[in-house]
Design a protein around this motif. Sequence first.
Motif, mmCIF file in Angstrom:
data_model
loop_
_atom_site.group_PDB
_atom_site.id
_atom_site.type_symbol
_atom_site.label_atom_id
_atom_site.label_comp_id
_atom_site.label_asym_id
_atom_site.label_seq_id
_atom_site.Cartn_x
_atom_site.Cartn_y
_atom_site.Cartn_z
ATOM 1 N N LEU A 167 26.243 2.503 -86.682
ATOM 2 C CA LEU A 167 26.287 3.955 -86.911
ATOM 3 C C LEU A 167 25.223 4.434 -87.893
ATOM 4 O O LEU A 167 25.193 5.607 -88.243
ATOM 5 N N GLY A 168 24.368 3.515 -88.349
ATOM 6 C CA GLY A 168 23.239 3.906 -89.184
ATOM 7 C C GLY A 168 23.403 3.652 -90.657
ATOM 8 O O GLY A 168 22.544 4.046 -91.453
ATOM 9 N N ALA A 169 24.471 2.987 -91.075
ATOM 10 C CA ALA A 169 24.671 2.722 -92.501
ATOM 11 C C ALA A 169 23.809 1.541 -92.932
ATOM 12 O O ALA A 169 23.636 0.576 -92.184
ATOM 13 N N ASN A 170 23.273 1.651 -94.142
ATOM 14 C CA ASN A 170 22.553 0.510 -94.697
ATOM 15 C C ASN A 170 23.545 -0.403 -95.419
ATOM 16 O O ASN A 170 24.753 -0.157 -95.425
ATOM 17 N N GLU A 171 23.048 -1.452 -96.048
ATOM 18 C CA GLU A 171 23.944 -2.436 -96.666
ATOM 19 C C GLU A 171 24.747 -1.825 -97.814
ATOM 20 O O GLU A 171 25.933 -2.131 -97.980
ATOM 21 N N ILE A 172 24.106 -0.971 -98.617
ATOM 22 C CA ILE A 172 24.815 -0.346 -99.745
ATOM 23 C C ILE A 172 25.903 0.586 -99.240
ATOM 24 O O ILE A 172 27.038 0.592 -99.740
ATOM 25 N N GLN A 173 25.582 1.413 -98.249
ATOM 26 C CA GLN A 173 26.569 2.327 -97.695
ATOM 27 C C GLN A 173 27.723 1.572 -97.038
ATOM 28 O O GLN A 173 28.888 1.970 -97.164
#
Length: 263
Positions: A167-173
């Motif tokens: 869904l487009g989240a990076n590792e931090i998100q």
Amino acid sequence: MKQVFSRKQLGIPYALFLLLFVVAPLLVIIYYAFTDGTGHFTISNLFHFFTDPNTLGTLCYSLALAFVTTCVCLLLAYPIAYILAKSEWKMKSVIVMLFVLPMWINFTLRITALKEILTMFEGSLAYYPFFNSVVGMTYDFLPFMILPLYSTLTKLDTSLLEASYDLGANEIQAFLRVTLPLSVPGIISGVSMVFLPAMTNYVVLDMLYNSTYIMGSLIGSYFSAYDWHNGSMIALVLLIIICLFTLISGTDEEEQKKGGALL
């Protein structure tokens, strides 16, 4: 006449144990807490708890020490548990055991060794009593924070993380919105296992030359002075505080199945 064995009969020894070693001592504490030296009912001990500056100051110091110790343990334990849970090391179970291994050594020996190390760096332990107490408490209770966190993180559904990446989240998100919320049961369990004992574990303070009382040492001083009534009232109020904390931070059955209540 043939007797039919019931599985409920297996609970009889456990019920007797609870009555003799839990209920009976608690009734004795309640009796002394609400009586005076002549055995008459009184609530003066309760008023003394909330009006005595020494008792309230000790309670505040105990809460502050337990809070700082819990925060330090959480800050140290979460990265360790996260790295171990997410790693693919074949020997990570051995590494987890190494964190638990010091608990198999006698408590007095461990704190004595820590005292010698702190003395080497500080010279006199009387200069930093609060800091030394936090170090000692953290050293003692850190495994109790690592284990429930590790258990919870290893049981997380990895498909949720994959969905967050899709869904487009990076590792931090993904960590902040998926991993961290799902690890809350482990955090709650670890906080309960560290915060509650840290309020009363006065042995660390005594061995590290901290002259300040916490609730456990205050209760012991009252009983040493044969003032069982005020000592019992402090123990009873502390028990109520612990029960309230447990109820507030308690996890439900579904969270326990995920490993948040390992200990």
